[in-house]
Write a protein that holds these residues in place. Structure first.
Motif, PDB file in Angstrom:
ATOM      1  N   LEU A 123       0.944  -1.340   0.204  1.00 22.54           N
ATOM      2  CA  LEU A 123      -0.024   0.045  -0.157  1.00 22.54           C
ATOM      3  C   LEU A 123       0.988   1.110  -0.129  1.00 22.54           C
ATOM      4  O   LEU A 123       0.744   2.156  -0.508  1.00 22.54           O
ATOM      5  CB  LEU A 123      -1.111  -0.115   1.205  1.00 22.54           C
ATOM      6  N   PHE A 124       1.927   1.409   0.516  1.00 26.33           N
ATOM      7  CA  PHE A 124       2.971   2.488   0.785  1.00 26.33           C
ATOM      8  C   PHE A 124       3.751   2.405  -0.503  1.00 26.33           C
ATOM      9  O   PHE A 124       3.616   3.653  -1.120  1.00 26.33           O
ATOM     10  CB  PHE A 124       3.917   2.056   1.750  1.00 26.33           C
ATOM     11  N   ASP A 125       4.071   1.349  -1.343  1.00 24.09           N
ATOM     12  CA  ASP A 125       4.714   1.647  -2.360  1.00 24.09           C
ATOM     13  C   ASP A 125       3.607   2.116  -3.465  1.00 24.09           C
ATOM     14  O   ASP A 125       4.191   2.867  -4.508  1.00 24.09           O
ATOM     15  CB  ASP A 125       5.116   0.188  -2.918  1.00 24.09           C
ATOM     16  N   LEU A 126       2.459   1.722  -3.592  1.00 22.24           N
ATOM     17  CA  LEU A 126       1.298   2.377  -4.648  1.00 22.24           C
ATOM     18  C   LEU A 126       1.354   3.605  -4.458  1.00 22.24           C
ATOM     19  O   LEU A 126       1.000   4.128  -5.327  1.00 22.24           O
ATOM     20  CB  LEU A 126       0.038   1.596  -4.109  1.00 22.24           C
ATOM     21  N   VAL A 127       1.810   4.302  -3.353  1.00 26.22           N
ATOM     22  CA  VAL A 127       1.525   5.544  -3.236  1.00 26.22           C
ATOM     23  C   VAL A 127       2.808   6.388  -3.690  1.00 26.22           C
ATOM     24  O   VAL A 127       3.109   7.153  -4.496  1.00 26.22           O
ATOM     25  CB  VAL A 127       1.162   6.330  -1.667  1.00 26.22           C
ATOM     26  N   TYR A 128       3.961   5.720  -2.804  1.00 21.93           N
ATOM     27  CA  TYR A 128       5.253   6.482  -2.744  1.00 21.93           C
ATOM     28  C   TYR A 128       6.058   6.241  -4.194  1.00 21.93           C
ATOM     29  O   TYR A 128       6.473   7.371  -4.922  1.00 21.93           O
ATOM     30  CB  TYR A 128       6.020   5.954  -1.935  1.00 21.93           C
ATOM     31  N   PHE A 129       6.087   4.960  -4.720  1.00 20.72           N
ATOM     32  CA  PHE A 129       6.780   4.839  -6.004  1.00 20.72           C
ATOM     33  C   PHE A 129       5.832   5.601  -7.253  1.00 20.72           C
ATOM     34  O   PHE A 129       6.611   5.955  -8.194  1.00 20.72           O
ATOM     35  CB  PHE A 129       7.217   3.630  -6.225  1.00 20.72           C
ATOM     36  N   PRO A 189      -3.659  12.827  -4.625  1.00 21.18           N
ATOM     37  CA  PRO A 189      -4.538  12.286  -5.654  1.00 21.18           C
ATOM     38  C   PRO A 189      -3.895  10.418  -5.890  1.00 21.18           C
ATOM     39  O   PRO A 189      -4.869   9.787  -6.360  1.00 21.18           O
ATOM     40  CB  PRO A 189      -3.990  12.870  -7.036  1.00 21.18           C
ATOM     41  N   TYR A 190      -2.719  10.497  -5.350  1.00 21.22           N
ATOM     42  CA  TYR A 190      -2.168   9.183  -5.454  1.00 21.22           C
ATOM     43  C   TYR A 190      -2.764   8.103  -4.590  1.00 21.22           C
ATOM     44  O   TYR A 190      -2.457   6.981  -4.581  1.00 21.22           O
ATOM     45  CB  TYR A 190      -0.623   9.053  -5.445  1.00 21.22           C
ATOM     46  N   PHE A 191      -3.474   8.697  -3.524  1.00 21.39           N
ATOM     47  CA  PHE A 191      -4.171   7.561  -2.428  1.00 21.39           C
ATOM     48  C   PHE A 191      -5.460   7.122  -3.138  1.00 21.39           C
ATOM     49  O   PHE A 191      -6.097   6.298  -2.362  1.00 21.39           O
ATOM     50  CB  PHE A 191      -4.528   8.398  -1.101  1.00 21.39           C
ATOM     51  N   GLY A 192      -6.038   7.370  -4.206  1.00 20.22           N
ATOM     52  CA  GLY A 192      -7.119   7.055  -4.806  1.00 20.22           C
ATOM     53  C   GLY A 192      -7.024   5.534  -4.982  1.00 20.22           C
ATOM     54  O   GLY A 192      -7.944   4.612  -4.818  1.00 20.22           O
ATOM     55  N   LEU A 193      -6.112   5.059  -5.763  1.00 24.35           N
ATOM     56  CA  LEU A 193      -5.988   3.831  -5.992  1.00 24.35           C
ATOM     57  C   LEU A 193      -5.722   2.809  -4.835  1.00 24.35           C
ATOM     58  O   LEU A 193      -6.227   1.697  -4.730  1.00 24.35           O
ATOM     59  CB  LEU A 193      -4.526   3.647  -6.863  1.00 24.35           C
ATOM     60  N   ARG A 212       2.913   0.373 -14.398  1.00 16.29           N
ATOM     61  CA  ARG A 212       4.323   0.846 -15.029  1.00 16.29           C
ATOM     62  C   ARG A 212       3.925   1.974 -16.164  1.00 16.29           C
ATOM     63  O   ARG A 212       4.777   2.691 -16.503  1.00 16.29           O
ATOM     64  CB  ARG A 212       5.188  -0.277 -15.457  1.00 16.29           C
ATOM     65  N   VAL A 213       2.981   1.730 -17.009  1.00 18.16           N
ATOM     66  CA  VAL A 213       2.768   2.292 -18.134  1.00 18.16           C
ATOM     67  C   VAL A 213       1.969   4.003 -17.558  1.00 18.16           C
ATOM     68  O   VAL A 213       2.080   4.738 -18.177  1.00 18.16           O
ATOM     69  CB  VAL A 213       1.690   1.744 -19.042  1.00 18.16           C
ATOM     70  N   ASN A 214       1.116   3.618 -16.685  1.00 17.50           N
ATOM     71  CA  ASN A 214       0.433   4.821 -15.923  1.00 17.50           C
ATOM     72  C   ASN A 214      -0.646   5.420 -17.050  1.00 17.50           C
ATOM     73  O   ASN A 214      -0.854   6.621 -16.814  1.00 17.50           O
ATOM     74  CB  ASN A 214       1.491   5.819 -15.476  1.00 17.50           C
TER      75      ASN A 214
END
Length: 211
Positions: free
Chosen positions: A97-103, A117-121, A165-167
């Motif tokens: 969960l941390f990586d989904l936001v930080y990276f 905004p990166y906390f949405g996912l 990775r493609v985002n």
């Protein structure tokens, strides 16, 4: 699980993935397809639906590969860590969960863009994981909560990595919902198929004993 039941399990999960992706695809990419409905271009709509269904089959296969891989990893984890395995799974869930936001923020944030905004996912994955884990507890036992949460968060994220990775936003949402639904379906329906397999084995054993 008997081979007959496994085939049934495989095909129903394929259908779940295909149908879900067909529905989600039109929703998350509506701005690309709305003109087809406005102009009543039914052949085009059917071709897009067929394409989305095919993509959903691929998502379903990825989900099933992840599910059976997790069943193996779970057995290894129980054998290696024993009673500590639940604690290890919780740590891995928090780490993912941390990586989904930080990276993602480090890799894709624009200059001056905030992290919120990166906390949405993360919220989507975590809420889905908690809901499915709670349902799993109701159908099995309290000990299933952490493994179910681990599977829904960690394994779903691993399956999701190529698109992350493609985002590309539309692809991110197009893939995550079918993955979550397929993973939840497999996790919740597995006991039913295991029971069906046990019944089939009993019938086969009875036939052999009678002959």
């Amino acid at each position: 699980m008997t081979s007959r039941v496994w085939v049934k399990f495989f095909l129903t999960t394929l259908l779940v993935g295909g149908i879900t992706t067909g529905i989600v695809g039109f929703i998350v990419r509506w701005n690309e397809f709305d003109h087809l409905f406005a102009n009543f271009e039914w052949l085009e709509i059917l071709s897009v639906l067929f394409w989305l269904f095919g993509v959903g089959l691929i998502f379903s296969i990825i989900s099933q590969m992840g599910f059976f891989a997790y069943l193996t990893v779970h057995r290894f984890g129980l054998g290696i860590f024993k009673s500590l395995w639940n604690g290890v799974q919780i740590i891995l869930v928090l780490f993912v969960l941390f990586d989904l936001v930080y990276f993602r923020y480090k890799a894709f944030a624009e200059p001056g863009e905030g992290v919120i905004p990166y906390f949405g996912l993360v919220a989507v994955i975590l809420i889905a994981g908690l809901l499915v884990a709670a349902l799993k507890v109701k159908t099995t036992n309290k000990g299933a909560f952490i493994p179910a949460l681990f599977f829904m968060v960690v394994v779903t994220t691993i399956e999701w990595v190529p698109v992350l990775r493609v985002n590309e936003e539309s692809w991110i949402w197009l893939m995550v919902f079918p993955l979550l639904i397929c993973n939840a379906y497999q996790l919740l329906i597995l006991p039913k198929y295991n029971q069906e397999s046990a019944i089939q084995r009993q019938r086969l054993a009875a036939k052999k004993s009678s002959t």
